[in-house]
Enzyme design. Structure first.
Site, PDB file in Angstrom:
ATOM      1  N   LYS A 193       0.838  -1.203   0.000  1.00  0.00           N
ATOM      2  CA  LYS A 193       0.000   0.000   0.000  1.00  0.00           C
ATOM      3  C   LYS A 193       0.867   1.244   0.000  1.00  0.00           C
ATOM      4  CE  LYS A 193      -1.866   2.620   3.259  1.00  0.00           C
ATOM      5  NZ  LYS A 193      -1.882   3.929   2.590  1.00  0.00           N
ATOM      6  N   GLY A 246       6.903   4.525   8.600  1.00  0.00           N
ATOM      7  CA  GLY A 246       6.065   5.697   8.845  1.00  0.00           C
ATOM      8  C   GLY A 246       6.259   6.195  10.262  1.00  0.00           C
ATOM      9  N   SER A 247       5.196   6.767  10.819  1.00  0.00           N
ATOM     10  CA  SER A 247       5.330   7.404  12.131  1.00  0.00           C
ATOM     11  C   SER A 247       5.362   6.372  13.259  1.00  0.00           C
ATOM     12  CB  SER A 247       4.169   8.372  12.352  1.00  0.00           C
ATOM     13  OG  SER A 247       2.951   7.674  12.286  1.00  0.00           O
ATOM     14  N   THR A 248       5.984   6.752  14.349  1.00  0.00           N
ATOM     15  CA  THR A 248       6.049   5.884  15.526  1.00  0.00           C
ATOM     16  C   THR A 248       4.643   5.607  16.062  1.00  0.00           C
ATOM     17  OG1 THR A 248       8.287   6.559  16.058  1.00  0.00           O
ATOM     18  CG2 THR A 248       6.958   5.766  17.891  1.00  0.00           C
ATOM     19  N   GLU A 249       3.794   6.626  16.009  1.00  0.00           N
ATOM     20  CA  GLU A 249       2.428   6.480  16.518  1.00  0.00           C
ATOM     21  C   GLU A 249       1.684   5.373  15.754  1.00  0.00           C
ATOM     22  OE1 GLU A 249       0.310  10.064  15.886  1.00  0.00           O
ATOM     23  OE2 GLU A 249      -1.556   9.231  16.697  1.00  0.00           O
ATOM     24  N   GLY A 251       3.050   3.091  13.962  1.00  0.00           N
ATOM     25  CA  GLY A 251       3.796   1.847  14.198  1.00  0.00           C
ATOM     26  C   GLY A 251       3.258   1.110  15.422  1.00  0.00           C
ATOM     27  N   GLU A 268       9.884   0.541  10.627  1.00  0.00           N
ATOM     28  CA  GLU A 268      10.922   1.550  10.423  1.00  0.00           C
ATOM     29  C   GLU A 268      10.242   2.892  10.671  1.00  0.00           C
ATOM     30  OE1 GLU A 268      12.800   4.312   9.335  1.00  0.00           O
ATOM     31  OE2 GLU A 268      12.796   3.706   7.227  1.00  0.00           O
ATOM     32  N   CYS A 302      13.450  10.260   7.684  1.00  0.00           N
ATOM     33  CA  CYS A 302      13.327   9.735   9.049  1.00  0.00           C
ATOM     34  C   CYS A 302      14.642   9.863   9.819  1.00  0.00           C
ATOM     35  CB  CYS A 302      12.821   8.303   9.026  1.00  0.00           C
ATOM     36  SG  CYS A 302      13.661   7.297   7.814  1.00  0.00           S
ATOM     37  N   GLU A 399       9.786  14.999  16.559  1.00  0.00           N
ATOM     38  CA  GLU A 399      10.169  14.918  15.147  1.00  0.00           C
ATOM     39  C   GLU A 399       9.342  15.942  14.367  1.00  0.00           C
ATOM     40  OE1 GLU A 399       9.047  11.382  12.856  1.00  0.00           O
ATOM     41  OE2 GLU A 399      11.043  11.427  11.988  1.00  0.00           O
TER      42      GLU A 399
HETATM   43  P1  NAP Z   1       1.857   7.753   8.854  1.00  0.00           P
HETATM   44  O1  NAP Z   1       0.512   8.191   9.213  1.00  0.00           O
HETATM   45  O2  NAP Z   1       2.601   6.887   9.781  1.00  0.00           O
HETATM   46  O3  NAP Z   1       1.728   7.048   7.407  1.00  0.00           O
HETATM   47  C1  NAP Z   1       2.597   6.082   6.883  1.00  0.00           C
HETATM   48  C2  NAP Z   1       1.785   5.031   6.145  1.00  0.00           C
HETATM   49  O4  NAP Z   1       0.938   4.327   7.058  1.00  0.00           O
HETATM   50  C3  NAP Z   1       0.848   5.605   5.084  1.00  0.00           C
HETATM   51  O5  NAP Z   1       0.770   4.710   4.006  1.00  0.00           O
HETATM   52  C4  NAP Z   1      -0.464   5.667   5.835  1.00  0.00           C
HETATM   53  O6  NAP Z   1      -1.591   5.711   4.990  1.00  0.00           O
HETATM   54  C5  NAP Z   1      -0.413   4.388   6.640  1.00  0.00           C
HETATM   55  N1  NAP Z   1      -1.278   4.340   7.828  1.00  0.00           N
HETATM   56  C6  NAP Z   1      -1.791   5.385   8.536  1.00  0.00           C
HETATM   57  N2  NAP Z   1      -2.535   4.925   9.557  1.00  0.00           N
HETATM   58  C7  NAP Z   1      -2.508   3.577   9.504  1.00  0.00           C
HETATM   59  C8  NAP Z   1      -3.085   2.529  10.294  1.00  0.00           C
HETATM   60  N3  NAP Z   1      -3.839   2.793  11.356  1.00  0.00           N
HETATM   61  N4  NAP Z   1      -2.844   1.250   9.962  1.00  0.00           N
HETATM   62  C9  NAP Z   1      -2.067   0.952   8.911  1.00  0.00           C
HETATM   63  N5  NAP Z   1      -1.509   1.897   8.116  1.00  0.00           N
HETATM   64  C10 NAP Z   1      -1.704   3.197   8.414  1.00  0.00           C
HETATM   65  O7  NAP Z   1       2.752   8.986   8.526  1.00  0.00           O
HETATM   66  P2  NAP Z   1       2.236  10.400   7.958  1.00  0.00           P
HETATM   67  O8  NAP Z   1       0.970  10.824   8.581  1.00  0.00           O
HETATM   68  O9  NAP Z   1       2.263  10.308   6.503  1.00  0.00           O
HETATM   69  O10 NAP Z   1       3.361  11.325   8.516  1.00  0.00           O
HETATM   70  C11 NAP Z   1       3.298  11.674   9.898  1.00  0.00           C
HETATM   71  C12 NAP Z   1       4.636  11.604  10.520  1.00  0.00           C
HETATM   72  O11 NAP Z   1       5.199  10.299  10.343  1.00  0.00           O
HETATM   73  C13 NAP Z   1       5.672  12.505   9.891  1.00  0.00           C
HETATM   74  O12 NAP Z   1       5.549  13.813  10.324  1.00  0.00           O
HETATM   75  C14 NAP Z   1       6.911  11.824  10.365  1.00  0.00           C
HETATM   76  O13 NAP Z   1       7.173  12.155  11.683  1.00  0.00           O
HETATM   77  C15 NAP Z   1       6.590  10.373  10.298  1.00  0.00           C
HETATM   78  N6  NAP Z   1       7.076   9.732   9.071  1.00  0.00           N
HETATM   79  C16 NAP Z   1       8.154   8.942   9.159  1.00  0.00           C
HETATM   80  C17 NAP Z   1       8.648   8.335   8.022  1.00  0.00           C
HETATM   81  C18 NAP Z   1       9.827   7.455   8.057  1.00  0.00           C
HETATM   82  O14 NAP Z   1      10.459   7.255   7.034  1.00  0.00           O
HETATM   83  N7  NAP Z   1      10.156   6.857   9.179  1.00  0.00           N
HETATM   84  C19 NAP Z   1       8.034   8.552   6.797  1.00  0.00           C
HETATM   85  C20 NAP Z   1       6.894   9.366   6.735  1.00  0.00           C
HETATM   86  C21 NAP Z   1       6.425   9.925   7.899  1.00  0.00           C
HETATM   87  P3  NAP Z   1      -2.186   7.092   4.379  1.00  0.00           P
HETATM   88  O15 NAP Z   1      -1.292   8.204   4.770  1.00  0.00           O
HETATM   89  O16 NAP Z   1      -2.207   6.824   2.931  1.00  0.00           O
HETATM   90  O17 NAP Z   1      -3.565   7.223   4.940  1.00  0.00           O
END
Ligand code: NAP
Ligand code: MG
Length: 499
Positions: A193, A246-249, A251, A268, A302, A399
């Site tokens: 996805k 993605g985000s720690t939250e 995760g 990650e 990240c 972050e």
């Molecule tokens: P995010 O919410 O963690 O999104 C990452 C991925 O997870 C997206 O594909 C998202 O889908 C999906 N997702 C969201 N909620 C989910 C759930 N409950 N179950 C399964 N998958 C889910 O990150 P973001 O909102 O895009 O960014 C927020 C923060 O995350 C950033 O400000 C940054 O701190 C962190 N981040 C970290 C990395 C990294 O490389 N470690 C990369 C991006 C962001 P959709 O967004 O398509 O709905």
């Protein structure tokens, strides 16, 4: 898109013209079950870029079914050489499509074309080639057991099965490659996805996967929301592993959801990475290095070096030189060749970072350069360096995921304990940088930092052969290198009685 229309590659134009773009399930491009769509935005302008079909739970069921069929069918019957050849072929096709893929990524994500052309897409190509090479080289072993002379013992490395992969928007194509390479090399099948902010390059990749000739269903590419589709994947009984970036939250949510049926999980996650400059550092490397560590990809990395520790002896000079250089970085639309800092990915991310700029000022940090978002259209935040930050400030603890660095002085000399303690004072542990010409100090600090990666006199280097992942709340498991192969296999012990 007006400012860029004349530069659009015909293949990109063709891709965009075929909207709404479909989901890639079972080797076919199909509409979503609900028929619903969403729009991806060009962050340089704020305009709609491309309409995409939006998946829901039913589409995940279809994708999992197609993946299982491939897993028990053609994919598992294929020879290792043939699987390797397919992955290599995919790399060749990406190489042939480097220009349009780089452009599409820049249009969808905003990142500068000089980065997508010279970093993102080349890294993707190299990544697939690296893993193509592993397919017939990663195996179990014959074990000389200690108690049973007449029993032949060996292990096998078997694929896990259907893997759900959920990726973010900051390196959309590269994250897809990081996820797919090791999974495919070890014989798994995938439902991937993309992030809703950046669905396009993964769909372009899907076309190349089809063209390369992978059996139907080996890779399925889904566009849709994390809340609906991501949750459906994490809870799906037939998905055996979730790999998430993605985000720690989120995760943590995934770990909870995946615990129901004890799926394998690798995460990650975020970071707040320290970058430490000692007084004996070579300024000619450390200044561009510190800039790159935080402004590369608009700070949406990240492992971004977002906490900058500079020794007090050089603090003022170093920061004023760095601020001077930062103010010269060319901020603009990603498609312009001279752009060094593009827009942030979305209005939401722009608002988040704007909030941190306000918070930084409120809490008493001093912006040496930047600090004020640009007027629209587009989501531009200029490179920002906050001096006089301290550990109590929100901009030092959280972050930001934007082009914002918080600088702090330290005053250790031969002893490094204090700066290491401060660098480690974070819930995260993803990346870290050390700048010094003293090799002894470099290794001492590298060993003492609680971090999955330490860069010495460099920063944000990535390579398919080098493992990448986090300590602490930056996640667990490793991507890349041999380590990623372990994350995509089960170990089976086989005992054969020779009596
Ligand atoms: P995010 O919410 O963690 O999104 C990452 C991925 O997870 C997206 O594909 C998202 O889908 C999906 N997702 C969201 N909620 C989910 C759930 N409950 N179950 C399964 N998958 C889910 O990150 P973001 O909102 O895009 O960014 C927020 C923060 O995350 C950033 O400000 C940054 O701190 C962190 N981040 C970290 C990395 C990294 O490389 N470690 C990369 C991006 C962001 P959709 O967004 O398509 O709905
Ligand atoms: Mg977009």
């Amino acid at each position: 898109m007006s400012e860029t229309t004349e530069k659009i590659h015909p293949k990109v134009q063709d891709f965009l013209n075929k909207a709404p773009r479909k989901l890639f399930i079972g080797g076919q491009f199909i509409e979503s079950s609900s028929g619903k769509t969403f729009k991806s935005v060009n962050p340089a302008t704020g305009d709609d870029l491309c309409e995409v079909y939006e998946a829901d739970e039913r589409d995940i069921d279809r994708a999992v079914e197609a993946a299982e069929k491939a897993f028990h069918g053609p994919w598992s019957k294929m020879s290792a050489s043939e699987r390797s050849r397919l992955i290599w072929k995919l790399a060749d096709l990406i190489e042939e499509n480097l220009e349009p893929m780089a452009q599409l990524e820049t249009l969808d994500n905003g990142k500068p074309i000089r980065e997508t052309k010279n970093a993102d897409v080349p890294l993707v190509i190299d990544h697939f080639r690296y893993y193509a090479g592993w397919v017939n080289k990663f195996s179990g072993e014959v074990v000389n057991n200690s108690m049973h002379p007449n029993i032949f013992t060996y292990t096998r490395r078997e694929p896990i099965g259907v893997c759900g992969q959920i990726i973010p928007w900051n390196f959309p194509l590269l994250m897809a490659a990081w996820k797919l390479g090791a999974a495919l090399a070890t014989g798994n099948v995938v439902v991937l996805k993309s992030a809703q902010d950046t669905p396009l390059s993964a769909l372009y990749l899907a076309e190349l996967i089809q063209e390369a000739g992978f059996p139907d269903g080996v890779v399925n590419i889904i566009s849709g929301s994390g809340r609906i589709v991501g949750t459906a994947m994490t809870k799906h009984p037939k998905i055996r592993k979730i790999a998430f970036t993605g985000s720690t939250e989120v995760g943590k949510t995934i770990m909870r959801d995946a615990s129901y049926d004890l799926k394998r999980v690798t995460l990650e996650l975020g970071g707040k990475s320290p970058n430490i400059v000692f007084p004996d550092a070579d300024f000619s490397k450390a200044i561009p290095g510190a800039l790159h560590s935080i402004f590369f990809n608009q700070g949406q990395v990240c492992s971004a070096g977002s906490r900058l520790f500079v020794h007090k002896k050089i603090y003022d000079n170093f920061l004023s030189d760095m601020a001077n250089e930062a103010s010269k970085l060319k901020v603009g639309p990603g498609l312009e060749e001279e752009t060094q800092v593009g827009p942030l990915v979305s209005a939401k991310q722009f608002e988040t970072v704007r909030g941190y700029l306000e918070k930084g000022k409120e809490e008493g940090a001093k912006p040496l350069t930047g600090g004020v978002p640009k007027e629209g259209p587009g989501y531009f935040i200029p490179p920002t360096i906050f001096a006089d930050a301290n550990e109590h400030m929100t901009i030092v603890r959280e972050e930001i995921f934007g082009p914002v660095v918080a600088a702090m002085p330290f005053d250790d000399d031969e002893q490094i304990a204090d700066v290491v303690r401060r660098a480690n004072d974070s819930e995260y542990g993803l990346g870290a940088g050390v700048w010094t010409t003293d090799v002894r100090k470099a290794h001492k600090v590298a060993h003492a930092l609680e971090s999955g990666t330490v860069w010495v006199n460099c920063y944000n280097l990535f390579d398919a052969a080098m493992p990448f992942g986090g300590f602490k709340q930056s996640g667990f498991g490793r991507e890349m290198g041999k380590y990623a192969l372990e994350m995509y296999t089960e170990v089976k012990s086989v005992w054969v009685n020779l009596h």
